[in-house]
Write a protein that holds these residues in place. Structure first.
Motif, PDB file in Angstrom:
ATOM      1  N   GLY A   1       0.814  -1.205   0.000  1.00  0.00           N
ATOM      2  CA  GLY A   1       0.000   0.000   0.000  1.00  0.00           C
ATOM      3  C   GLY A   1       0.848   1.256   0.000  1.00  0.00           C
ATOM      4  N   HIS A   2       1.889   1.262   0.822  1.00  0.00           N
ATOM      5  CA  HIS A   2       2.729   2.460   0.886  1.00  0.00           C
ATOM      6  C   HIS A   2       3.658   2.562  -0.319  1.00  0.00           C
ATOM      7  CE1 HIS A   2       1.107   2.586   4.946  1.00  0.00           C
ATOM      8  NE2 HIS A   2       1.454   3.857   4.940  1.00  0.00           N
ATOM      9  N   ASP A   3       4.034   1.432  -0.906  1.00  0.00           N
ATOM     10  CA  ASP A   3       4.759   1.500  -2.172  1.00  0.00           C
ATOM     11  C   ASP A   3       3.881   2.152  -3.243  1.00  0.00           C
ATOM     12  OD1 ASP A   3       6.979   0.264  -1.103  1.00  0.00           O
ATOM     13  OD2 ASP A   3       6.445  -1.734  -1.814  1.00  0.00           O
ATOM     14  N   LEU A   4       2.611   1.773  -3.277  1.00  0.00           N
ATOM     15  CA  LEU A   4       1.688   2.342  -4.260  1.00  0.00           C
ATOM     16  C   LEU A   4       1.506   3.839  -4.049  1.00  0.00           C
ATOM     17  CD1 LEU A   4      -1.026  -0.473  -4.263  1.00  0.00           C
ATOM     18  CD2 LEU A   4       0.570   0.045  -6.117  1.00  0.00           C
ATOM     19  N   MET A   5       1.536   4.271  -2.797  1.00  0.00           N
ATOM     20  CA  MET A   5       1.377   5.693  -2.508  1.00  0.00           C
ATOM     21  C   MET A   5       2.679   6.467  -2.662  1.00  0.00           C
ATOM     22  SD  MET A   5      -1.270   5.819   0.735  1.00  0.00           S
ATOM     23  CE  MET A   5      -0.330   4.718   1.787  1.00  0.00           C
ATOM     24  N   GLY A   6       3.769   5.752  -2.943  1.00  0.00           N
ATOM     25  CA  GLY A   6       5.055   6.421  -3.086  1.00  0.00           C
ATOM     26  C   GLY A   6       5.639   6.866  -1.766  1.00  0.00           C
ATOM     27  N   THR A   7       5.280   6.175  -0.678  1.00  0.00           N
ATOM     28  CA  THR A   7       5.761   6.529   0.660  1.00  0.00           C
ATOM     29  C   THR A   7       6.975   5.695   1.018  1.00  0.00           C
ATOM     30  OG1 THR A   7       3.523   7.085   1.367  1.00  0.00           O
ATOM     31  CG2 THR A   7       5.147   6.694   3.092  1.00  0.00           C
ATOM     32  N   PHE A   8       8.072   6.341   1.350  1.00  0.00           N
ATOM     33  CA  PHE A   8       9.287   5.646   1.775  1.00  0.00           C
ATOM     34  C   PHE A   8       9.081   5.079   3.175  1.00  0.00           C
ATOM     35  CE2 PHE A   8      13.358   5.722   4.072  1.00  0.00           C
ATOM     36  CZ  PHE A   8      14.131   4.928   3.238  1.00  0.00           C
ATOM     37  N   LEU A   9       9.366   3.800   3.350  1.00  0.00           N
ATOM     38  CA  LEU A   9       9.282   3.180   4.674  1.00  0.00           C
ATOM     39  C   LEU A   9      10.699   2.982   5.206  1.00  0.00           C
ATOM     40  CD1 LEU A   9       6.496   0.445   4.285  1.00  0.00           C
ATOM     41  CD2 LEU A   9       6.334   2.672   5.415  1.00  0.00           C
ATOM     42  N   PRO A  10      11.087   3.722   6.238  1.00  0.00           N
ATOM     43  CA  PRO A  10      12.451   3.606   6.756  1.00  0.00           C
ATOM     44  C   PRO A  10      12.645   2.338   7.571  1.00  0.00           C
ATOM     45  CG  PRO A  10      11.183   5.103   8.115  1.00  0.00           C
ATOM     46  CD  PRO A  10      10.294   4.732   6.963  1.00  0.00           C
ATOM     47  N   THR A  11      13.880   1.900   7.679  1.00  0.00           N
ATOM     48  CA  THR A  11      14.237   0.832   8.603  1.00  0.00           C
ATOM     49  C   THR A  11      14.508   1.451   9.981  1.00  0.00           C
ATOM     50  OG1 THR A  11      16.601   1.006   8.172  1.00  0.00           O
ATOM     51  CG2 THR A  11      15.315  -0.439   6.721  1.00  0.00           C
ATOM     52  N   ILE A  12      14.683   0.617  10.979  1.00  0.00           N
ATOM     53  CA  ILE A  12      15.035   1.132  12.308  1.00  0.00           C
ATOM     54  C   ILE A  12      16.368   1.862  12.248  1.00  0.00           C
ATOM     55  CG2 ILE A  12      15.694   0.441  14.656  1.00  0.00           C
ATOM     56  CD1 ILE A  12      13.543  -1.715  14.520  1.00  0.00           C
ATOM     57  N   ASP A  13      17.333   1.327  11.495  1.00  0.00           N
ATOM     58  CA  ASP A  13      18.626   2.003  11.358  1.00  0.00           C
ATOM     59  C   ASP A  13      18.468   3.373  10.701  1.00  0.00           C
ATOM     60  OD1 ASP A  13      19.941  -0.108  12.537  1.00  0.00           O
ATOM     61  OD2 ASP A  13      20.568  -1.024  10.646  1.00  0.00           O
ATOM     62  N   ASP A  14      17.589   3.465   9.708  1.00  0.00           N
ATOM     63  CA  ASP A  14      17.336   4.768   9.077  1.00  0.00           C
ATOM     64  C   ASP A  14      16.868   5.778  10.123  1.00  0.00           C
ATOM     65  OD1 ASP A  14      17.943   3.945   6.461  1.00  0.00           O
ATOM     66  OD2 ASP A  14      15.897   3.268   6.087  1.00  0.00           O
TER      67      ASP A  14
END
Length: 343
Positions: A300-313
């Motif tokens: 869903g967030h890929d489709l919305m173009g939303t970057f999902l950070p990792t914990i390290d990010d």
């Protein structure tokens, strides 16, 4: 003349074809059942069945002004995937029902809150349409689902983090407050506090104000429509001591935007001494081992173009954003959930 080995080969081929057909039917029926789970929860039937373990769907429909045949059809969908046993209009829970019931809000998030987004996948995939994907979601339905998602995933760790706050606080703000449940819970547990909830979606603010009034918090909780990513100072923000922000931190990103937002929060809430950020993070699980919710949330967030950070990010931006990381609480039940305690 047919040879015995030919008969065996034909029998094996038929078995494989039938097995494939059952597998494909299972995929299709599971998709229908996902919608039925969300609907059955929203109309109260799922809760009633969970309490009583049996439900006469015709009687339930008549009592609640629903169409009996359609209501029974909902539970036929649940029966098809092994969640209930159906004897005509009467259904009984099976062993898998309780696990589904614990996860019902994830199905609601997918089918009620994000239905239009997934319906529009062919369009959203096209590069010229890769803007504003969140417009395809229902903010009120997302807030409805996220209230319980919060309880299932974040709540125990959140309250432990609140208990570790080492200073007295009387003013709290919840960013991305949705229906206002978290803010009201904090006010309930800390009787001397007042607070403000901020959310970009006016329908969510409307729900929050109504429910706060019904719960007796109208004089202690204020709700403001605003974009957390571009807040400006307001008088009611000036004395906030505790900030909470849950299930929207990924909207801060990409990195340079996240740093800027964290710095802005320091300016908009100059008295804030603690910030609790709870959110999902990008997972690295094998495709065939994804738990409930992960695939829907990340796609869903890929489709919305939303970057999902990792914990390290996340841990790499706090100092630059003007905050000190006090503690990282890894929950990681479904979508790499984590709560950061910042000072």
């Amino acid at each position: 003349m047919n040879r015995p080995e030919d008969e065996v080969l034909r029998a094996v081929t038929v078995d494989i074809a039938q097995g494939n057909a059952r597998g494909i039917a299972s995929i299709y029926n599971s998709a229908v059942a996902a919608w039925a789970i969300a609907a059955a929860w929203e109309i109260g039937a799922l809760d009633e069945l969970h309490r009583a373990r049996t439900l006469d769907t015709t009687e339930f429909a008549e009592r609640n002004g629903l169409d009996p045949q359609s209501t029974t059809g909902l539970f036929r969908a649940l029966s098809a995937v092994g969640l209930v046993h159906r004897d005509g209009a009467v259904v009984h829970t099976l062993d898998a029902f309780d696990d589904m019931y614990r996860n019902k809000s994830f199905f609601h998030w997918l089918t009620r809150g994000s239905a239009e987004l997934f319906r529009q996948i062919p369009s959203v995939l096209r590069t010229e349409n890769r803007t504003g994907g969140d417009r395809h979601r229902d903010p009120a339905a997302i807030a409805y689902a996220c209230r319980e998602i919060d309880q299932v995933t974040y709540a125990p760790t959140f309250w432990a983090a609140v208990d570790r706050v080492d200073f007295p606080f009387t003013r709290v703000a919840d960013l991305g407050c949705g229906s206002g449940a978290r803010l009201m819970q904090v006010l309930d547990r800390h009787p001397g506090t007042t607070g403000v909830g901020v959310d970009i979606a006016q329908p969510s603010i409307d729900v929050a104000r109504r429910e706060a009034a019904e719960a007796g918090f109208a004089d202690r909780a204020d709700f403001v429509q605003g974009d957390v990513l571009s807040l400006e100072p307001r008088p009611e923000y000036a004395d906030i001591e505790l900030l909470t922000c849950f299930m929207m931190g990924h909207d801060f990103w990409p990195r340079e935007n996240c740093v800027a937002t964290l710095r802005r929060l320091r300016e908009v809430f100059p008295a804030a001494r603690r910030l609790l950020i709870g959110d999902a993070t990008r997972t690295a699980l094998p495709d065939t081992e994804l738990p409930v919710f992960t695939l829907g949330f990340e796609l869903g967030h890929d489709l919305m173009g939303t970057f999902l950070p990792t914990i390290d990010d996340w841990e790499s931006v706090f100092e630059e954003g003007g905050w000190k990381l006090v503690r990282t609480n890894r929950i990681e039940m479904t979508v790499g959930e984590v709560i950061f305690e910042l000072a």
